[in-house]
Design a protein around this motif. Structure first.
Motif, mmCIF file in Angstrom:
data_model
loop_
_atom_site.group_PDB
_atom_site.id
_atom_site.type_symbol
_atom_site.label_atom_id
_atom_site.label_comp_id
_atom_site.label_asym_id
_atom_site.label_seq_id
_atom_site.Cartn_x
_atom_site.Cartn_y
_atom_site.Cartn_z
ATOM 1 N N VAL A 242 0.849 -1.197 0.000
ATOM 2 C CA VAL A 242 0.000 0.000 0.000
ATOM 3 C C VAL A 242 0.882 1.243 0.000
ATOM 4 N N CYS A 243 1.941 1.219 0.790
ATOM 5 C CA CYS A 243 2.902 2.330 0.804
ATOM 6 C C CYS A 243 3.492 2.533 -0.587
ATOM 7 N N THR B 14 0.704 3.946 -3.087
ATOM 8 C CA THR B 14 0.170 5.283 -2.811
ATOM 9 C C THR B 14 1.249 6.343 -2.644
ATOM 10 N N ILE C 143 -0.669 6.349 6.220
ATOM 11 C CA ILE C 143 -1.781 5.473 5.854
ATOM 12 C C ILE C 143 -2.722 5.287 7.040
ATOM 13 N N ARG D 110 -4.715 8.345 7.612
ATOM 14 C CA ARG D 110 -5.798 8.441 6.613
ATOM 15 C C ARG D 110 -6.961 7.532 6.991
ATOM 16 N N PHE E 186 -10.579 6.461 2.279
ATOM 17 C CA PHE E 186 -9.387 5.615 2.199
ATOM 18 C C PHE E 186 -9.761 4.161 2.495
ATOM 19 N N VAL F 243 -7.456 0.064 -3.132
ATOM 20 C CA VAL F 243 -6.296 0.958 -3.102
ATOM 21 C C VAL F 243 -6.127 1.615 -4.475
ATOM 22 N N GLN F 244 -6.266 0.832 -5.527
ATOM 23 C CA GLN F 244 -6.152 1.379 -6.875
ATOM 24 C C GLN F 244 -7.257 2.404 -7.150
ATOM 25 N N TRP G 200 -8.778 4.275 -4.947
ATOM 26 C CA TRP G 200 -8.473 5.481 -4.191
ATOM 27 C C TRP G 200 -7.432 6.321 -4.932
ATOM 28 N N CYS G 201 -6.402 5.655 -5.454
ATOM 29 C CA CYS G 201 -5.370 6.373 -6.219
ATOM 30 C C CYS G 201 -5.989 7.034 -7.451
ATOM 31 N N ARG H 213 -7.876 10.150 -6.500
ATOM 32 C CA ARG H 213 -6.977 11.282 -6.215
ATOM 33 C C ARG H 213 -6.511 11.935 -7.517
#
Length: 90
Positions: A29-30, A33, A40, A43, A50, A73-74, A76-77, A80
């Motif tokens: 995840v780090c 993102t 994280i 968030r 998130f 996660v994808q 969320w990216c 953004r």
């Protein structure tokens, strides 16, 4: 004695799996993102958009293993990036 080290998959390798059913660990995840582990968890506490952790055991103890759904996660990216693009047009 033949020993093999287990390495965590690279971001490129992660992208070849089904993201809706793939759980990734905090370091991935780090990597995806660009956020630190501390950022994280901040968030998670403050940003309802998130992705949330998925428990990987029945333990409720602090430090119990958790994963994150790769697709979340994808997404969320992507959100953004879309927000950045929308603000740039305004």
């Amino acid at each position: 004695m033949n020993t093999h080290s287990i390495e965590r998959p690279s971001v490129k390798e992660i992208q070849w799996v089904n993201p809706a059913t793939t759980l990734i660990r905090i370091q991935s995840v780090c990597d995806l993102t660009g956020l630190s582990r501390v950022a994280i968890y901040k968030r998670i506490a403050t940003d309802p958009t998130f992705p949330r952790q998925v428990p990987l055991s029945d333990s409720k103890a602090r430090g119990a293993p958790v994963g994150f759904v790769l697709a979340e996660v994808q997404a969320w990216c992507s959100a953004r990036i879309a927000k950045r693009d929308q603000e740039a047009q305004a």
